[in-house]
Design a protein around this motif. Structure first.
Motif, PDB file in Angstrom:
ATOM      1  N   ALA A  72      24.474 119.575  26.229  1.00 45.68           N
ATOM      2  CA  ALA A  72      24.648 120.706  25.191  1.00 45.68           C
ATOM      3  C   ALA A  72      26.063 120.705  24.538  1.00 45.68           C
ATOM      4  CB  ALA A  72      24.605 122.109  25.760  1.00 45.68           C
ATOM      5  N   GLN A  73      27.021 120.402  25.416  1.00 43.72           N
ATOM      6  CA  GLN A  73      28.279 120.510  24.750  1.00 43.72           C
ATOM      7  C   GLN A  73      28.797 119.404  24.061  1.00 43.72           C
ATOM      8  OE1 GLN A  73      31.627 121.836  27.346  1.00 43.72           O
ATOM      9  NE2 GLN A  73      30.394 122.511  29.077  1.00 43.72           N
ATOM     10  N   LYS A  74      28.274 118.145  24.335  1.00 43.26           N
ATOM     11  CA  LYS A  74      28.465 117.060  23.527  1.00 43.26           C
ATOM     12  C   LYS A  74      27.736 117.160  22.312  1.00 43.26           C
ATOM     13  CE  LYS A  74      28.592 113.399  26.989  1.00 43.26           C
ATOM     14  NZ  LYS A  74      27.884 112.015  27.677  1.00 43.26           N
ATOM     15  N   LEU A  75      26.594 117.666  22.122  1.00 48.77           N
ATOM     16  CA  LEU A  75      25.779 118.174  21.009  1.00 48.77           C
ATOM     17  C   LEU A  75      26.767 118.873  20.104  1.00 48.77           C
ATOM     18  CD1 LEU A  75      23.444 117.608  19.148  1.00 48.77           C
ATOM     19  CD2 LEU A  75      22.450 119.581  20.355  1.00 48.77           C
ATOM     20  N   LEU A  76      27.080 119.970  20.573  1.00 51.27           N
ATOM     21  CA  LEU A  76      28.099 120.906  19.919  1.00 51.27           C
ATOM     22  C   LEU A  76      29.465 120.246  19.200  1.00 51.27           C
ATOM     23  CD1 LEU A  76      28.228 124.274  22.150  1.00 51.27           C
ATOM     24  CD2 LEU A  76      26.866 123.558  19.778  1.00 51.27           C
ATOM     25  N   TRP A  77      30.197 119.220  20.022  1.00 50.28           N
ATOM     26  CA  TRP A  77      31.069 118.485  19.627  1.00 50.28           C
ATOM     27  C   TRP A  77      30.633 117.513  18.572  1.00 50.28           C
ATOM     28  CZ3 TRP A  77      35.872 119.640  19.850  1.00 50.28           C
ATOM     29  CH2 TRP A  77      36.382 120.188  21.146  1.00 50.28           C
ATOM     30  N   PHE A  78      29.501 117.013  18.593  1.00 50.57           N
ATOM     31  CA  PHE A  78      28.908 116.141  17.474  1.00 50.57           C
ATOM     32  C   PHE A  78      28.625 116.931  16.366  1.00 50.57           C
ATOM     33  CE2 PHE A  78      25.287 114.265  15.133  1.00 50.57           C
ATOM     34  CZ  PHE A  78      25.596 113.052  15.173  1.00 50.57           C
TER      35      PHE A  78
END
Length: 277
Positions: free
Chosen positions: A128-134
Motif C-alpha cells: 500500500a505504501q509503495k503504491l502511494l509513492w508510485f
C-alpha cells in the motif's frame, strides 16, 4: 560500499548456490502455484453449470452470496500461505547474509497462523505504501505527457517543439522512476526486523526499516541498476541457477550492511580529534 556488498555476496554464495536456488525455486513454485490453482479453481467453478443448478434450487442471491464469502475466505488462506512462504525465503537469505547456513527448512518457518498473519500484514502495508509513492511520483509525469500529447494532437506546437518536450518528459519519467525506487527501498529492511523479533508489529518493523535504511537509499538504487545484467541473464534458464540466488543475496547483504553500519555508527565530535574527550 556497493563493491564490498557484491564481493561479500559472491563469497557467501560460494558452495551454497544449489541450496539457495532450491529455496527460491520452491518458493516460486509454491507462491505462483497457489495463485494459479486458486485462479483456475474459481474460474472453473463459476463457469461450470453446477452453480447455476444450485442457484435455481436455492435462490440466486443465497448461492452466489455464499460463493463470494467462500471465495474471500479461501483467498485469505492462500494469501496467508503465500506471505508465510515469501517471508521464509527472505529469512533464509537474511540468515545467509549474516553468515548462517540458511537451511531449506527455514523456508517453512513462518507458516503458523500467527506468523503468516504477521507476514500478510507487513506485505499488505508495504504494498500500500509503495503504491502511494508510485502515485505520488508518477501523477505529475502522466499530467505532463497528457498535456504534451494534447498540444501536439491539436496542432498547437510544431514537430521540433514536440520532440524537445518529449525529451524533457522522458527525463522527468526517468527521474520519477529513480525516486520511486529510492522510496521503495525504505521498506527493504522491514522483513528482516519481522524475522528477527517475533513480538515486533509490522508497523514497528516498517518504521525501523525507514529509520535504519535512510542514508543508504541512493546507493541501494545504484546497486540495483548494477544488477540489471544479472536479471536479464535470467531470460536463459542456465544462468538463472546462479543469477537468482546472487541477486537476492546481494539485496539481503545490502540490508544487513545498512542496518549494522548505522547501528554501530558513533558520533565523533570535533573536540575528539584532539583526544580531549
Amino acid at each position: 560500499m556497493n563493491s564490498k556488498i557484491r564481493i561479500k555476496a559472491k563469497a557467501l554464495l560460494s558452495g551454497n548456490t544449489a541450496r539457495l536456488f532450491l529455496v527460491s525455486f520452491t518458493s516460486f513454485l509454491f507462491r505462483y502455484g497457489a495463485c494459479t490453482i486458486f485462479s483456475y479453481t474459481i474460474f472453473y467453478c463459476y463457469k461450470s453449470g453446477f452453480l447455476s443448478q444450485l442457484a435455481e434450487a436455492y435462490g440466486k442471491y443465497l448461492v452466489y452470496g455464499c460463493c463470494a464469502v467462500l471465495t474471500l475466505a479461501v483467498a485469505f488462506i492462500f494469501l496467508l500461505f503465500i506471505s508465510g512462504i515469501r517471508l521464509g525465503e527472505s529469512f533464509v537469505y537474511f540468515t545467509r547474509a549474516n553468515g548462517g547456513r540458511g537451511n531449506f527448512r527455514a523456508l517453512f518457518k513462518f507458516l503458523s497462523p500467527r506468523q503468516s498473519f504477521r507476514a500478510l500484514r507487513i506485505y499488505l502495508q508495504i504494498t500500500a505504501q509503495k503504491l502511494l509513492w508510485f502515485v505520488y511520483f508518477f501523477i505529475p509525469v502522466i499530467i505532463c505527457i497528457g498535456c504534451i500529447y494534447n498540444l501536439y494532437s491539436n496542432a498547437f506546437i510544431s514537430q521540433s517543439v514536440y520532440i524537445i518536450l518529449s525529451v524533457g518528459a522522458s527525463i522527468i519519467l526517468a527521474f520519477a522512476f529513480v525516486m520511486c525506487r529510492i522510496s521503495h527501498l525504505r521498506f527493504s529492511a522491514s522483513p528482516y526486523y519481522l524475522c528477527l523479533r517475533e513480538n515486533l508489529s509490522p508497523s514497528g518493523a516498517i518504521k525501523k526499516s525507514i529509520l535504519f535504511t535512510d542514508g543508504f537509499l541512493s546507493e541501494g538504487v545504484v546497486l540495483e541498476y548494477s544488477l540489471i545484467g544479472w536479471i536479464l541473464s535470467c531470460l536463459l534458464i542456465i544462468p538463472a541457477f546462479y543469477a537468482i540466488p546472487y541477486y537476492k543475496l546481494v539485496k539481503a547483504v545490502f540490508v544487513t550492511e545498512a542496518i549494522f553500519s548505522k547501528s554501530y555508527a558513533k558520533t565523533r565530535y570535533a573536540v575528539n580529534i584532539l583526544n580531549l574527550a
